[in-house]
Write a protein that holds these residues in place. Structure first.
Motif, PDB file in Angstrom:
ATOM      1  N   ASN A   1      68.274-101.089  74.263  1.00 33.32           N
ATOM      2  CA  ASN A   1      67.744-102.425  73.968  1.00 33.32           C
ATOM      3  C   ASN A   1      67.509-102.622  72.478  1.00 33.32           C
TER       4      ASN A   1
ATOM      5  N   ASN B   1      69.839-109.036  76.580  1.00 33.03           N
ATOM      6  CA  ASN B   1      70.196-108.155  77.701  1.00 33.03           C
ATOM      7  C   ASN B   1      69.385-108.556  78.933  1.00 33.03           C
ATOM      8  N   PRO B   2      69.540-109.815  79.368  1.00 33.43           N
ATOM      9  CA  PRO B   2      68.602-110.349  80.368  1.00 33.43           C
ATOM     10  C   PRO B   2      68.663-109.652  81.720  1.00 33.43           C
ATOM     11  N   HIS B   3      69.781-109.048  82.060  1.00 29.87           N
ATOM     12  CA  HIS B   3      69.884-108.395  83.367  1.00 29.87           C
ATOM     13  C   HIS B   3      69.701-106.883  83.287  1.00 29.87           C
TER      14      HIS B   3
ATOM     15  N   GLY C   1      75.782 -93.585  92.922  1.00 28.75           N
ATOM     16  CA  GLY C   1      76.595 -93.741  94.129  1.00 28.75           C
ATOM     17  C   GLY C   1      76.406 -95.083  94.810  1.00 28.75           C
ATOM     18  N   VAL C   2      75.442 -95.868  94.338  1.00 28.25           N
ATOM     19  CA  VAL C   2      75.256 -97.235  94.833  1.00 28.25           C
ATOM     20  C   VAL C   2      75.558 -98.146  93.644  1.00 28.25           C
ATOM     21  N   PRO C   3      76.624 -98.976  93.741  1.00 26.29           N
ATOM     22  CA  PRO C   3      77.174 -99.595  92.530  1.00 26.29           C
ATOM     23  C   PRO C   3      76.178-100.309  91.628  1.00 26.29           C
ATOM     24  N   HIS C   4      75.216-101.019  92.197  1.00 25.18           N
ATOM     25  CA  HIS C   4      74.316-101.792  91.339  1.00 25.18           C
ATOM     26  C   HIS C   4      72.925-101.186  91.209  1.00 25.18           C
ATOM     27  N   SER C   5      72.741 -99.930  91.610  1.00 25.60           N
ATOM     28  CA  SER C   5      71.449 -99.299  91.324  1.00 25.60           C
ATOM     29  C   SER C   5      71.333 -99.113  89.822  1.00 25.60           C
ATOM     30  N   MET C   6      70.165 -99.461  89.289  1.00 23.10           N
ATOM     31  CA  MET C   6      70.012 -99.541  87.834  1.00 23.10           C
ATOM     32  C   MET C   6      69.726 -98.187  87.201  1.00 23.10           C
ATOM     33  N   GLY C   7      69.218 -97.231  87.999  1.00 22.18           N
ATOM     34  CA  GLY C   7      68.746 -95.961  87.442  1.00 22.18           C
ATOM     35  C   GLY C   7      67.232 -96.010  87.332  1.00 22.18           C
TER      36      GLY C   7
ATOM     37  N   PHE D   1      75.981-104.826  80.067  1.00 26.86           N
ATOM     38  CA  PHE D   1      76.470-106.210  80.120  1.00 26.86           C
ATOM     39  C   PHE D   1      75.507-107.157  79.392  1.00 26.86           C
TER      40      PHE D   1
ATOM     41  N   LYS E   1      80.167 -98.250 102.769  1.00 27.64           N
ATOM     42  CA  LYS E   1      79.255 -97.899 101.678  1.00 27.64           C
ATOM     43  C   LYS E   1      79.740 -96.662 100.935  1.00 27.64           C
TER      44      LYS E   1
ATOM     45  N   PRO F   1      77.241 -91.583  97.603  1.00 28.00           N
ATOM     46  CA  PRO F   1      75.837 -91.265  97.308  1.00 28.00           C
ATOM     47  C   PRO F   1      75.401 -89.943  97.944  1.00 28.00           C
TER      48      PRO F   1
END
Lengths: 412, 412
Positions: free
Chosen positions: A208, A218-220, A231-237, A254, A329, A376
């Motif tokens: 950031n 970086n709003p998202h 292993g889950v595409p949109h898990s942020m960490g 992004f 999945k 995952p």
């Protein structure tokens, strides 16, 4: 592109466009105004004419900087209209809109409506205005609107803006790689000079800062997802997660131009120090599919053809795909690509039947190419994503090339 | 507050709420989910029951972190529905929504709809669903929705989040003051150690870094508007403008929690080095009105009373106001205050007739108090803004006090 709008409007028998909302983080408005500190505004475009922007007096200078013709919204005296309407906000808003549309010469014909607005308010307002202006037909276009159609193809100035932010993004990615490779490992975990584990939170705070130094928003947030989270595409960490040597990290970044203009979208997967054979093999499959598709994509072909091809290649390598099971999945679980512009996901879309889907890949599209594999339960996901410009000569061009290495080596 | 929702819904005969969109920068969704990387989701709340969140498989872990009950949106197989609907996206979206609502047990009664969505798409989708589920009445509430009513009063946890971001914001304001006071002047213009003028761009880039260090987003940018630019309330300040000693600068800063949670909103007006008599006199009027209103605001009174009082005080001091001329561009040109929460402008609103307006100031409201005076032709605007919590004991509390001095002295 924008110059296609009059023809697109004529083909669908649209007489005018109406855009609600801010000129910040609101793509349909920003498309006409650029990013401006103009809020709760209204823009109308009659077919073949220049746009007209209604804005509040407090923001008149910001509005004028767009170069568009402007009118004062304040002068309509909403408070007086509200009083006449017995404090009925929906009716008052409809009457206000009626007066502005009448002054703009838009009282009949077909009017397509756009812009971010509260869904319920849009519903009640637009139904109310059709009672006040019965000769005007409100057209709520979907996914395939003329505006999204025009926006899908980018003019050279738009391509250069996307290239610039994508390039700045890869610079930040390089800073992250340098930062990580300058740390050392203790008991298989990345630690700083005080032996404190480097957490996902720490990495994201660096990201950031480096984005802010370049004036990007970086709003998202950023996906920096190690191990099973990747292993889950949109898990942020998870913020407190630590970074283990050898564990794949999905790093999907992004940012957007300050105030809400064009987006970047970029992913690499990294293993710190070394990659296990299992991780390397999975990555090699993703990289093979990425490189194959980059070499095969071409304009004037259905987008769905390339999604089907991606599924075919992954299936040949033994992976489940969304082609056989749309809700899988594991394996290849999403689509190959999406348009990139004022929305991070816009047209074209890469799904549907490869023989009949309506969406074609065209010259001047800017898209992502982003194959991935997700397991995952094996503690890993893999994705590679670049932004690609379909040049007028028909050749795809990666807008901001960056190395594809899986392993980020530690310097000590 | 949220616990008021069942009673508010009952009073308006609403059976359920429906919220569209992301759990990022989308207040109605974030109100229920918190900030999550969950996109294009759908949330339903039946009166007196717990919310149910439909989300894509790719975001299942992010959705689960909300603590809400979740269901898979992916399992509805939108692509198959789209095919059945002959690629008509509006119809397909309506059929998808019909199935989700049916599974949630919402097929009749009154359903209020919220969430950021494209206005045209909302209009066509909600009209289409009423044909598919004719016993269900879609309610598009306006400004005075049950959700905005509930959100206007904050529970203690919400107040502490707003206090925290407002405090972080004043810390950044303090850093900006320090930065400016450590520069020196040359020919009446602020310059750095290389004799280069300090521009508005430079100051804003510092602000963005200091906000990023604290993990805050700044999606709407910052107003840092010197001289005549500060005379138009929402002019942002031209990036290349330089800072002249004695020239008033309107500094209005409004960051948001990362990903789109609660906002801060804060303004000071500064003169670097010294203030002219004219600037000081104008500022003294604003400060007098600010301090008078801070001492006079109290709950259980119409908000419009305080706006009328502000106009009265400014008029007594010889300034034009919106009370006499709603579209005036000089003098006092806006309203005293607004609610502050998940939207930077939310309820309560401070306008209307002080004898009949519906909006009352209540205990547990969080509002701004921000009187200002604007004279662009005199090269100046002045505004003071703080966030104020109307405590349960009826006393107003400035959430993050910061000095009110007009002059920022230079150290050298």
């Amino acid at each position: 592109m924008k110059s296609d709008l009059p023809a697109l409007m004529e083909a669908r028998n649209l007489d005018a466009l109406l855009v609600f909302g801010d000129a910040l983080h609101n793509p349909p408005m920003v498309y006409f105004t650029g990013v401006r500190h103009v809020t709760e505004a209204l823009l109308v475009v009659k077919r073949g004419e220049q746009p007209l922007l209604f804005c509040h007096n407090m923001e008149r200078d910001e509005a004028a900087s767009s170069g568009l013709a402007t009118r004062s919204l304040t002068d309509y005296n909403f408070r007086a209209i509200l009083k006449e309407s017995n404090d009925d906000h929906t009716l008052a808003n409809a009457r206000l809109l009626q007066r502005m549309l009448t002054d703009a010469g838009i009282t009949k014909g077909r009017l397509a409506v756009y812009g971010e607005r509260d869904a319920g308010q849009a519903y009640s307002l637009l139904n109310a205005i059709t009672e006040l202006l019965p000769e005007l037909e409100m057209v709520g276009e979907s996914h395939d609107s003329v505006l999204m159609e025009a926006r899908a193809t980018k003019d050279p100035a738009e391509v250069e803006r996307i290239r610039a932010i994508q390039k700045q993004t890869t610079e930040v990615v390089g800073q992250v790689a340098d930062f990580l490779s300058n740390q050392r490992a203790k008991d298989g975990v990345l630690v700083d000079s005080n032996d404190q584990p480097i957490t996902v939170r720490k990495v994201k705070s660096k990201i950031n800062l480096w984005l802010a130094e370049r004036g990007l928003d970086n709003p998202h947030g950023t996906i920096f997802a190690p191990g099973a989270e990747g292993g889950v595409p949109h898990s942020m960490g998870s913020p407190d997660a630590v970074l283990r040597l050898g564990e794949p990290i999905v790093f999907d970044i992004f940012p957007i131009e300050a105030g809400g203009g064009y987006w970047a979208d970029f992913t690499r997967t990294w293993c710190l120090g070394y990659a296990s054979d299992a991780a390397q093999a999975l990555y090699d499959d993703v990289r093979f599919v990425y490189e194959t598709l980059i070499s095969e994509i071409k304009p004037d072909e259905r987008c769905a053809v390339f999604q089907a091809r991606t599924c075919e290649l992954f299936k040949q390598r033994g992976h489940p795909t969304v082609n056989e099971d749309p809700s899988t999945k594991v394996g290849y679980v999403h689509s190959l690509a999406h348009g990139l512009g004022l929305d991070v996901h816009e047209r074209p879309g890469f799904y549907g039947d490869p023989k009949t889907a309506k969406e074609f890949l065209c010259r001047s599209h800017v898209i992502t190419v982003e194959p991935g594999l997700y397991y995952p339960e094996r503690g890993m996901g893999m994705r590679i994503e670049d932004a690609v410009y379909m040049r007028p000569d028909g050749k795809p061009e990666v807008l901001a090339p960056y190395p594809l290495d899986l392993v980020v080596s530690l310097k000590q």
